[in-house]
Every structure is written in structure tokens, then in C-alpha cells.
Write a protein that holds these residues in place. Structure first.
Motif, PDB file in Angstrom:
ATOM      1  N   ARG A   1      45.078  52.275  38.131  1.00 57.02           N
ATOM      2  CA  ARG A   1      44.328  52.651  39.324  1.00 57.02           C
ATOM      3  C   ARG A   1      43.459  51.517  39.888  1.00 57.02           C
ATOM      4  O   ARG A   1      42.790  51.708  40.908  1.00 57.02           O
ATOM      5  N   ILE A   2      43.435  50.375  39.244  1.00 58.05           N
ATOM      6  CA  ILE A   2      42.533  49.285  39.646  1.00 58.05           C
ATOM      7  C   ILE A   2      43.347  48.025  39.950  1.00 58.05           C
ATOM      8  O   ILE A   2      44.102  47.548  39.098  1.00 58.05           O
ATOM      9  N   LEU A   3      43.176  47.495  41.165  1.00 57.81           N
ATOM     10  CA  LEU A   3      43.829  46.255  41.560  1.00 57.81           C
ATOM     11  C   LEU A   3      42.768  45.232  41.945  1.00 57.81           C
ATOM     12  O   LEU A   3      41.627  45.591  42.259  1.00 57.81           O
ATOM     13  N   VAL A   4      43.142  43.959  41.946  1.00 60.87           N
ATOM     14  CA  VAL A   4      42.163  42.901  42.201  1.00 60.87           C
ATOM     15  C   VAL A   4      42.713  41.903  43.217  1.00 60.87           C
ATOM     16  O   VAL A   4      43.922  41.778  43.412  1.00 60.87           O
ATOM     17  N   THR A   5      41.793  41.201  43.849  1.00 64.10           N
ATOM     18  CA  THR A   5      42.130  40.084  44.717  1.00 64.10           C
ATOM     19  C   THR A   5      40.998  39.072  44.630  1.00 64.10           C
ATOM     20  O   THR A   5      40.004  39.292  43.948  1.00 64.10           O
ATOM     21  N   GLY A   6      41.157  37.926  45.303  1.00 61.71           N
ATOM     22  CA  GLY A   6      40.132  36.898  45.255  1.00 61.71           C
ATOM     23  C   GLY A   6      40.026  36.246  43.890  1.00 61.71           C
ATOM     24  O   GLY A   6      41.025  36.116  43.174  1.00 61.71           O
ATOM     25  N   PRO A   7      38.818  35.827  43.486  1.00 55.73           N
ATOM     26  CA  PRO A   7      38.663  35.160  42.185  1.00 55.73           C
ATOM     27  C   PRO A   7      39.210  35.976  41.020  1.00 55.73           C
ATOM     28  O   PRO A   7      39.741  35.412  40.061  1.00 55.73           O
ATOM     29  N   LEU A   8      39.089  37.292  41.083  1.00 57.78           N
ATOM     30  CA  LEU A   8      39.550  38.127  39.977  1.00 57.78           C
ATOM     31  C   LEU A   8      41.066  38.062  39.787  1.00 57.78           C
ATOM     32  O   LEU A   8      41.575  38.458  38.739  1.00 57.78           O
ATOM     33  N   ALA A   9      41.791  37.568  40.790  1.00 56.55           N
ATOM     34  CA  ALA A   9      43.258  37.513  40.715  1.00 56.55           C
ATOM     35  C   ALA A   9      43.781  36.120  40.386  1.00 56.55           C
ATOM     36  O   ALA A   9      45.001  35.914  40.359  1.00 56.55           O
TER      37      ALA A   9
ATOM     38  N   TYR B   1      38.171  36.415  32.803  1.00 56.96           N
ATOM     39  CA  TYR B   1      38.806  36.894  34.036  1.00 56.96           C
ATOM     40  C   TYR B   1      39.988  37.808  33.718  1.00 56.96           C
ATOM     41  O   TYR B   1      40.587  37.717  32.649  1.00 56.96           O
ATOM     42  N   PRO B   2      40.342  38.699  34.669  1.00 55.86           N
ATOM     43  CA  PRO B   2      41.368  39.714  34.398  1.00 55.86           C
ATOM     44  C   PRO B   2      42.751  39.148  34.101  1.00 55.86           C
ATOM     45  O   PRO B   2      43.179  38.155  34.695  1.00 55.86           O
ATOM     46  N   ILE B   3      43.443  39.812  33.208  1.00 56.37           N
ATOM     47  CA  ILE B   3      44.882  39.625  33.015  1.00 56.37           C
ATOM     48  C   ILE B   3      45.557  40.805  33.706  1.00 56.37           C
ATOM     49  O   ILE B   3      45.356  41.958  33.326  1.00 56.37           O
ATOM     50  N   VAL B   4      46.307  40.509  34.760  1.00 59.47           N
ATOM     51  CA  VAL B   4      46.885  41.561  35.601  1.00 59.47           C
ATOM     52  C   VAL B   4      48.395  41.421  35.653  1.00 59.47           C
ATOM     53  O   VAL B   4      48.968  40.406  35.231  1.00 59.47           O
ATOM     54  N   ASP B   5      49.064  42.439  36.216  1.00 58.74           N
ATOM     55  CA  ASP B   5      50.518  42.351  36.355  1.00 58.74           C
ATOM     56  C   ASP B   5      50.874  41.673  37.675  1.00 58.74           C
ATOM     57  O   ASP B   5      50.003  41.206  38.421  1.00 58.74           O
ATOM     58  N   ALA B   6      52.161  41.606  37.978  1.00 63.97           N
ATOM     59  CA  ALA B   6      52.627  40.893  39.167  1.00 63.97           C
ATOM     60  C   ALA B   6      52.107  41.517  40.455  1.00 63.97           C
ATOM     61  O   ALA B   6      52.031  40.844  41.490  1.00 63.97           O
ATOM     62  N   CYS B   7      51.768  42.803  40.428  1.00 63.20           N
ATOM     63  CA  CYS B   7      51.221  43.484  41.605  1.00 63.20           C
ATOM     64  C   CYS B   7      49.704  43.496  41.608  1.00 63.20           C
ATOM     65  O   CYS B   7      49.090  44.232  42.391  1.00 63.20           O
ATOM     66  N   LEU B   8      49.093  42.698  40.743  1.00 61.34           N
ATOM     67  CA  LEU B   8      47.643  42.551  40.645  1.00 61.34           C
ATOM     68  C   LEU B   8      46.956  43.812  40.140  1.00 61.34           C
ATOM     69  O   LEU B   8      45.776  44.051  40.411  1.00 61.34           O
ATOM     70  N   ARG B   9      47.687  44.601  39.348  1.00 58.22           N
ATOM     71  CA  ARG B   9      47.084  45.781  38.730  1.00 58.22           C
ATOM     72  C   ARG B   9      46.416  45.368  37.424  1.00 58.22           C
ATOM     73  O   ARG B   9      47.069  44.833  36.528  1.00 58.22           O
TER      74      ARG B   9
END
Length: 408
Positions: A367-375, A355-363
Motif C-alpha cells: 500500500r506504500i509507494l515512494v518517489t524522490g530521494p526515497l526512490a 533508505y527504502p528497498i523497493v520493487d520495480a514499481c516503487l512499492r
């Protein structure tokens, strides 16, 4: 504006979008409303890509299939901007209509929640932004992103929001043959096409979907055997309410090890649980002899001249006319080959679970942001539900809002 099934789907935009949202479920619709209503993205510069005939199609189909009457979530968890919007929509401030909300936490009736979703779609003109197609490829270049559509053509966008759920892959146990017409997963197409004649049905599963379906079938006059590997588990929510605030989240966000975060999420989720009012209804049905709860593991299945025989561990076989699987979904990362390719081509960071490792803003990428299970490695165990959609909306609005000019 509502897009009906006989209306043509909007054509892909000829110009580059500010944002393309992949997924037209709870998360995608809420994020779209937030970006238009709060981040200032013009509606004509945003699209929602989803293969359904209408937005929220899978949500509506699955909640109808299970016979849900009220949501598990409180009334402040919905798809509009203002947390009090649903209560105002119901006229709750001036009158109380029986059945619209139920305790505890004033949980809304499904019919009311869906009507409010229609209201949000209409208020932001979201049906006109729905592209009825699916993403099959994605590439990043110097000036933006290009998303390839399954029906042909491409969409160019500055930013991509991945709002895909896990709902495209219902979990089928190894013992359940897919080709047998007497066996269905409750979230596969065709469940509601079964004959309505009364029959004996084994519902396999012990969570809220199994409970909803069992109670629905009882109300329709069927004989129901509910087969679960565990006893009846009762929890008001699918994770402790402390995950909605700082109580548990502070420790979660201080944890730098993403494998440990995954373990915390797994431990926090009340998998296979039902809310208290459903637990009471199931116990009443069991006490009155209308429902049999069999706490066993299914070890095999065979078709006989009389119907279907389920082999159970440490118990006699169970013979029924039909089998309904309420066994949830596969846990694999959503997005399939398209996301797999994107991870490889852009070297997107992933934890050991994939699963993604994202920053505090879900980036996940500039150019790519995530929500739901990916977040969920950033948002925790609530990430998949409506509360998680609202929390993700806060982060994504912050990421995509134009920068504020400092006061002179």
C-alpha cells in the motif's frame, strides 16, 4: 483553480481515498497529475498533503531566493503528462520568444516553467485537492491505511505515495551559530527579509545555489566573497546524461548489493557543481574583480565590533557584514519520526544507508509507494530531480492503474 492564502484549506475527506500523496512539491504534483490523467484515479478520490500555503510553495520560494533565471533541466522535463507540453504551452511551434528557452537542451526560463506548473495545476484541479497539513503518524490495517494529521483528524486511504524531499533540513556547519542575525542559510525562512542596503557578504558553498546567490547579490550591488572547499566545478547536469537511459542504468539495476548501489549514486552525482553558463558568469566576475573566490575551508566564526570574522584554513581571516550559507541539505532519510515509526511497525526493508528497498514499481509495501530521494536505490542518481519525478510517475502509474482485461 488556485487556492489563495486567505482561502480556507480543504477539509480532510470523509470517505476512504484511493490515494494520498504526502508532499506537494515537484514530485507530488507530477505524480498527482499522472494518476488522474493516466491511471484513471478520480480527482475526488485523491489528495495531496502538504503544509505549504499552496502547492510547490517551497520550489517557488527557493528558486526566487537564489535568483535563478533558467532551469538546469531541458524543456522535456516538466510536470505535465506529454513531454512536449511545455514547448506547446510556450507557443514554441509557431514562434520563438527571446528568453523563454536557452541553450543547450532548450532549458526553460523559470518564469515560463512556473507558469506551466500553474497550467498543470489548473488542468487537473490540483489546488482543490491540496490538504494544508502534515502527516505525523501512519498505520496500516486490514482494509487500508490511516494517516494522522498534525492539525487533528485522520485520512483513510487505500494507497500512500511518499513524495517527501530533503528540503526541510538545510545543512548548518558546526561553526555557524544559528542565533546570530547576521548568518542565514539561503533555504531558511527570512533570507529575503534581510535589509537591502549594500554590504559585504560571504557566501559559503561552491555549487549551483551558491553561484546563483553570489550572482544575484552582485547584481544588487553587494561586495561578495565566495568561500568554497573546492575549485569551481563545471557540469551541465547534476549527473551524467547517461543515467537518463540504459547506458548506466543497466549496470545499476544488475547490482544486487544496495550498499554498492549507494556508492554508485554518490560517485555519479556532481555535487557542488555549476552549469557552464554559470561558470562563465562567475569567471567573468572574478576576472573583473567583482567577485572573490576563496578556495578554503571555514574553521570558525566570531562576531567583532566591525561585523563577522570567518577563520579560514591556510589563509587570513575574512571580515564581512553578513554570512550566507549555501551548504545544501542534510542527507538523512526524509520523513522524520513518522517514517521511522512506519519502518518499525511494518518492518519495511531498508538498506544500510536507511533508505527504502523497493520493487520495480516503487512499492515499499503493497500500500506504500515512494518517489524522490526515497526512490533513489531503485531509480539511481536522477531520482531527486524533475527527470526522476517523471520516471517515478511511469512506475507509480503502472502500479496503481486498474488491471487491463485480456481481449476475448
Amino acid at each position: 483553480m488556485t487556492l489563495h492564502r486567505d482561502q480556507p484549506a480543504p477539509e480532510p475527506p470523509a470517505t476512504t481515498l484511493d490515494c494520498l500523496i504526502v508532499g506537494g512539491g515537484i514530485h507530488g504534483v507530477h505524480v498527482a497529475a499522472r494518476l488522474i490523467g493516466e491511471a484513471g484515479i478520480p480527482a475526488d478520490r485523491l489528495r495531496i498533503l502538504d503544509p505549504g500555503a499552496r502547492l510547490l510553495e517551497r520550489w517557488r520560494s527557493r528558486t526566487a531566493t537564489t535568483g535563478m533565471s533558467h532551469l538546469r533541466s531541458p524543456s522535456v522535463h516538466h510536470l505535465d503528462l506529454d513531454p512536449m507540453s511545455l514547448q506547446r504551452f510556450a507557443g514554441k511551434r509557431t514562434r520563438r520568444t527571446a528568453g523563454l528557452f536557452t541553450p543547450p537542451f532548450e532549458r526553460p526560463a523559470l518564469e515560463l516553467f512556473n507558469a506551466h506548473c500553474d497550467h498543470v495545476e489548473e488542468a487537473f484541479g490540483l489546488a482543490a485537492l491540496h490538504l494544508r497539513d502534515r502527516a505525523v503518524g501512519c498505520a496500516v490495517d486490514e482494509t487500508g491505511m490511516e494517516v494522522e494529521l498534525g492539525g487533528g483528524g485522520v485520512v483513510r486511504t487505500d494507497h500512500l505515495v511518499l513524495a517527501m524531499g530533503i528540503g526541510e533540513r538545510p545543512r548548518w556547519p558546526d561553526w555557524a551559530p544559528r542565533e546570530d542575525p547576521g548568518i542565514h542559510h539561503v533555504f531558511d525562512p527570512g533570507f529575503d527579509d534581510w535589509p537591502v542596503d549594500r554590504s559585504s557578504v560571504a557566501v559559503v558553498g561552491g555549487g549551483i545555489s551558491a553561484g546563483h546567490v553570489a550572482l544575484r547579490l552582485l547584481s544588487e550591488g553587494h561586495r561578495v566573497e565566495l568561500v568554497s572547499r573546492h575549485p569551481l566545478r563545471q557540469h551541465q547536469f547534476d549527473s551524467d546524461p547517461g543515467w537518463l537511459g540504459p547506458k548506466f542504468n543497466m549496470k545499476f539495476h544488475r547490482e544486487p548489493d544496495f550498499d554498492r548501489r549507494r556508492a554508485m549514486i554518490t560517485e555519479a552525482r556532481h555535487v557542488g557543481s555549476v552549469p557552464p553558463e554559470m561558470g562563465r558568469a562567475l569567471r567573468r566576475a572574478i576576472a573583473r574583480g567583482r567577485l572573490a573566490w576563496r578556495e578554503h575551508r571555514v574553521t570558525g566564526l566570531e562576531r567583532t565590533t566591525a561585523g563577522l570574522r570567518l577563520s579560514l584554513d591556510q589563509a587570513e581571516a575574512l571580515e564581512v557584514d553578513r554570512v550566507l550559507l549555501a551548504t545544501g541539505f542534510e542527507s538523512a532519510r526524509p520523513g522524520g519520526p513518522m517514517i521511522d515509526h512506519l519502518v518499525r511497525s511494518e518492518s519495511l526493508p531498508c538498506a544500510g544507508c536507511g533508505y527504502p528497498i523497493v520493487d520495480a514499481c516503487l512499492r515499499w509495501h503493497p500500500r506504500i509507494l515512494v518517489t524522490g530521494p526515497l526512490a533513489e536505490l531503485e531509480l539511481g542518481p536522477v531520482s531527486r530531480n524533475i527527470a526522476g519525478a517523471r520516471r517515478a510517475g511511469d512506475r507509480i502509474v503502472e502500479a496503481l492503474s486498474p488491471p487491463r482485461r485480456a481481449a476475448v
